[in-house]
Design an enzyme around this catalytic site. Sequence first.
Site, short mmCIF file in Angstrom:
data_model
loop_
_atom_site.label_atom_id
_atom_site.label_comp_id
_atom_site.label_asym_id
_atom_site.label_seq_id
_atom_site.Cartn_x
_atom_site.Cartn_y
_atom_site.Cartn_z
CB ILE A 143 -27.54 34.70 -2.44
CG1 ILE A 143 -27.50 34.66 -0.90
CG2 ILE A 143 -28.80 34.01 -2.97
CD1 ILE A 143 -28.55 35.54 -0.22
CG ASN A 157 -30.75 29.37 7.84
OD1 ASN A 157 -29.77 28.88 8.44
ND2 ASN A 157 -31.48 30.34 8.36
CG HIS A 159 -34.67 31.06 12.28
ND1 HIS A 159 -33.59 31.87 12.56
CD2 HIS A 159 -35.70 31.53 13.01
CE1 HIS A 159 -33.96 32.80 13.42
NE2 HIS A 159 -35.24 32.62 13.71
C1 GAR Z 1 -29.44 25.81 15.99
O1 GAR Z 1 -30.41 25.99 17.00
C2 GAR Z 1 -29.84 26.57 14.74
O2 GAR Z 1 -31.22 26.59 14.51
C3 GAR Z 1 -29.34 27.94 15.09
O3 GAR Z 1 -28.10 27.73 15.71
C4 GAR Z 1 -28.12 26.47 16.37
C5 GAR Z 1 -26.94 25.69 15.92
O4 GAR Z 1 -26.82 24.49 16.64
N1 GAR Z 1 -29.20 28.76 13.91
C6 GAR Z 1 -29.43 30.07 13.89
O5 GAR Z 1 -29.78 30.69 14.88
C7 GAR Z 1 -29.21 30.73 12.55
N2 GAR Z 1 -29.61 32.08 12.59
P1 GAR Z 1 -25.83 23.36 16.14
O6 GAR Z 1 -24.48 24.05 15.85
O7 GAR Z 1 -25.73 22.42 17.30
O8 GAR Z 1 -26.40 22.73 14.91
#
Ligand code: GAR
Length: 263
Positions: A143, A157, A159
């Site tokens: 970071i 990010n 979440h």
């Molecule tokens: C999404 O739901 C995102 O919010 C989550 O992973 C998924 C990725 O979907 N992220 C986390 O949980 C981070 N801690 P994608 O690959 O289809 O964008």
Amino acid sequence: MDRKIRIGALISGGGTNLQSIIDACESGKISGKMVFVGTDNSSAKGLKRAEKHSIPSFVVDYSKIIKIIAAGSQKAEIPEDFDLDDIFLKQTIFPDKADYEKVKRFLITRAVAEAALLEKMNIFEFDLLVLAGFMRNLTPYFIDRVNIDPNHPKIMNIHPALLPSFPGVDGYGDTFRYGCKVGGCTVHFIDYGEDSGPIIGQKTFAIKPDDTIDSIKEKGLKKEWELYTDCIHLFADNRLKMEKISLTMGNGKKVQRTIVKIL
Ligand code: GAR
């Protein structure tokens, strides 16, 4: 901002958020250009999306790095500029009373992986790094090397929950299992903790009695695609301002928080 911002992305999986950001750049909703896609997972489907749009991509195999270090050859690989005491004190992913050896092992393995990420990323110039389903915690080692100016953080990010509820790896699952009647997603800047950084935006959806984990994920992802591109649009237009505020809690304790003001 007149010029297009340069956006880098880190992903671990399907990359539907990545796709929505690429599409928003191409349609002009975001005044930006995706300049690289990195992943910790060589079979991430999102890599194909990058290829389709001729976006350079790279892989840093975290699992392999963690295994190699566990096998005992970590010394040679620790980056020269890694200061364990400094990183240990800054990080808030683990609580103060966590097992020191465990945290140390975590920070060392991640620094090795993060140094490899930085080396690959630094070939490209970028204004913003978006974590789009990147399932690894980033440590202060990484970071601090990206956020050169603390007043202008540049790692975002998304979440899958209404933070500060349900941080961690399964936001929608945790929301569903808790019996929440409303679910949501959050976009925030990264800080030294897990999903704890200043919130930029949130969107919600209703959870009905006949919803399942799968239907919640489906509803949630649709909200994510809108929310993430809205927040990146605000960043590209220079409309996100960090503001330090002092608060007095119910018990009289004073705390400082950094919040995001939308101009
Ligand atoms: C999404 O739901 C995102 O919010 C989550 O992973 C998924 C990725 O979907 N992220 C986390 O949980 C981070 N801690 P994608 O690959 O289809 O964008």
